[in-house]
Design an enzyme around this catalytic site. Structure first.
Site, mmCIF file in Angstrom:
data_model
loop_
_atom_site.group_PDB
_atom_site.id
_atom_site.type_symbol
_atom_site.label_atom_id
_atom_site.label_comp_id
_atom_site.label_asym_id
_atom_site.label_seq_id
_atom_site.Cartn_x
_atom_site.Cartn_y
_atom_site.Cartn_z
ATOM 1 N N ASP A 1 64.253 52.865 51.536
ATOM 2 C CA ASP A 1 63.778 51.865 52.485
ATOM 3 C C ASP A 1 62.261 51.974 52.531
ATOM 4 O O ASP A 1 61.707 52.811 53.237
ATOM 5 C CB ASP A 1 64.402 52.100 53.865
ATOM 6 N N TYR B 1 64.122 55.050 60.723
ATOM 7 C CA TYR B 1 64.508 53.747 61.277
ATOM 8 C C TYR B 1 64.651 52.757 60.136
ATOM 9 O O TYR B 1 63.786 52.669 59.269
ATOM 10 C CB TYR B 1 63.435 53.264 62.251
ATOM 11 N N LYS C 1 57.622 43.826 55.755
ATOM 12 C CA LYS C 1 56.257 43.919 56.299
ATOM 13 C C LYS C 1 55.212 43.275 55.361
ATOM 14 O O LYS C 1 55.017 42.076 55.417
ATOM 15 C CB LYS C 1 55.950 45.362 56.666
HETATM 16 C C1 LIG Z 1 60.031 47.933 60.257
HETATM 17 C C2 LIG Z 1 61.073 48.627 59.496
HETATM 18 C C3 LIG Z 1 62.357 48.069 59.307
HETATM 19 C C4 LIG Z 1 62.820 46.858 60.039
HETATM 20 O O1 LIG Z 1 62.125 45.706 59.691
HETATM 21 P P1 LIG Z 1 62.196 44.448 60.695
HETATM 22 O O2 LIG Z 1 61.465 43.383 59.936
HETATM 23 O O3 LIG Z 1 61.526 44.883 61.958
HETATM 24 O O4 LIG Z 1 63.628 44.131 60.918
HETATM 25 C C5 LIG Z 1 63.241 48.720 58.467
HETATM 26 N N1 LIG Z 1 62.899 49.858 57.850
HETATM 27 C C6 LIG Z 1 61.684 50.428 58.010
HETATM 28 C C7 LIG Z 1 61.360 51.682 57.282
HETATM 29 C C8 LIG Z 1 60.744 49.837 58.849
HETATM 30 O O5 LIG Z 1 59.562 50.436 59.047
#
Ligand SMILES: *Cc1c(COP(=O)(O)O)cnc(C)c1O
Length: 439
Positions: free
Chosen positions: A240, A145, A268
């Site tokens: 990511d 994701y 995060k």
């Molecule tokens: C949480 C997450 C996102 C998205 O971040 P948001 O601040 O919710 O838009 C993207 N990539 C990874 C790996 C994530 O865990």
């Protein structure tokens, strides 16, 4: 008996005003068949719902709260910052300070741009990769994701896996056609795609430690294969690390596995519970971003002073230098996480419930399955009913876990050994409940 009447009533009312009663899908507890808890406050390792129940929290706002909730140093800095004004739309010293803190842990990030969410970070990194290479296609991995960007909402794990949605309505065929999704941890699959189409692929984007199909670790050599293949084809490698950054290790998965991606997305933790994310990497690529280059990307609230403050204080706490006599924050979290998981593995064994347990630094998770889990297909084959019973029993015992098998949970610096003991004691009852339901 735990009472949750106020949360139930609050959810009914919220549903009259918001789709599904929430502002982000997995919060609704839909997959575990319950009602979400409405939270009144949080402190340290604990959250408190509006009915007055308290829980040991391993969700940590889905990752950001690595120093625990309402850490006194973060709160104090925010209180001092708020009276200086909440947003200026002009440069501040704090943006450079946070950039330096990030860079000292992530040397591959030679140049960084702050944004407001992980979604924005990956969206912008992809636009940059496409602008820089002049190519349209991207490769992603099934079950990874990267936020809810159109081009990445294909086989996207997390909430989409929770709700059984393969790819979202509203994503155009053209957009989806530029995204090639291949299974995670499958060397042949990615080699085939790169051989066939590598010269048209702008970027390979990956969660180097995958946290959105449950926690799944990269196989030995897998990330270096991605580095090798992308280099051969002039394709950018985007890590990511929005979730695994500062978690898999202080320097993220790239430090833990010793790989240098071209671009990295963070989020995060770097906002310490306020909306901050960032993307960055090789200077030559990042200088294509406006205003130094032609690839456009902007934000009214980007680099917001309150958000920068929370990020700076959080990173200061976790990057304190052990050589100066400070505790090694990452190492301590890793040890605590290991102890908790060893406890769960023992109680699961005693109950006769096979599990697959994974850990990466302060990230952890279990699957109800009797073999190892390497990809989304494996994760989806785990016993979802068992997960539901486990989740409900743990909640009744005062332990707040993510309400879906396809999520990861997190340790914070505020969790004490006693909290961990209590969590292991709760797991005895929860595994026993799973065993009983299976008979
Ligand atoms: C949480 C997450 C996102 C998205 O971040 P948001 O601040 O919710 O838009 C993207 N990539 C990874 C790996 C994530 O865990």
């Amino acid at each position: 008996m735990r009472h949750t009447e106020k949360s139930k009533a609050a959810f009914d009312e919220a549903k009259r005003y918001m789709p599904g009663g929430v502002n982000s899908p997995v919060r609704s507890f839909a997959n575990v068949g319950g009602n979400p808890l409405f939270i009144a406050r949080a402190e340290g390792a604990y959250i408190y719902d509006i009915d007055g129940n308290s829980y040991i929290d391993y969700v940590g706002s889905w990752g950001p709260m690595i120093v625990g909730h309402a850490h006194p140093q973060v709160v104090k800095a925010l209180q001092e910052a708020v009276v200086r004004g909440t947003s200026y739309g002009a440069p501040t010293l704090m943006e450079t300070e946070l950039a330096k803190l990030v860079q000292s842990a992530y040397p591959t990030i030679e140049c960084i741009r702050m944004v407001n969410s992980g979604t924005e970070a990956t969206m912008s990194a992809l636009r940059l990769a496409r602008g820089y290479t002049g190519r349209d296609k991207i490769v992603k991995f099934i079950g990874c994701y990267h936020g809810h960007n159109d081009s990445l909402l294909v086989s996207a794990g997390s909430g989409m896996a929770t709700f059984g949605v393969p790819s979202s309505p509203g994503v155009t065929k053209g957009t989806a056609a530029d995204t090639i999704a291949v299974p995670y941890n499958d060397e042949d699959a990615v080699r085939d795609v790169m051989e066939r189409e590598g010269d048209h692929i702008a970027a390979v984007i990956v969660e180097p430690v995958a946290g959105n199909m449950g926690l799944v670790l990269p196989r030995q050599g897998y990330l270096s294969l991605l580095r090798e293949l992308t280099e051969q084809h002039g394709t950018l490698l985007i890590f990511d690390e929005v979730m695994c950054g500062f978690r898999a290790s202080l320097g993220g998965a790239q430090a833990a596995y010793d790989i240098r991606p071209d671009l990295t997305c963070l989020g995060k933790i770097i906002g310490g519970g306020l909306p901050v994310a960032a993307y960055g990497g090789r200077r030559e690529i990042m200088e294509q971003i406006s205003p130094s280059g032609p690839v456009y990307q902007a934000g009214t609230l980007s680099g917001n002073p309150l958000a920068m403050t929370a990020g700076i204080e959080t990173l200061k706490l976790i990057t304190a230098d052990p050589e100066e006599g400070k505790a090694d924050y990452s190492r301590e979290l890793t040890i605590k996480t290991k102890n908790l998981l060893l406890g769960w593995q023992r109680t699961a064994k005693e109950a006769g419930v096979p599990i697959c347990a994974h850990q990466a630094g302060s990230m952890f998770g279990i699957f109800f399955i009797d073999r190892d889990v390497y990809n989304y297909e494996d994760a989806a084959a785990a016993d979802q009913d068992a997960f539901r019973i486990w989740f409900e029993t743990m909640l009744d015992e005062g332990v707040y876990l993510a309400p879906s098998q396809f999520e990861t949970v997190f340790m914070s610096g505020a969790h004490t050994d006693k909290d961990i003991e209590r969590t292991i004691a709760a797991s005895e009852k929860a595994f026993a409940a799973v065993k009983k339901a299976r008979k």
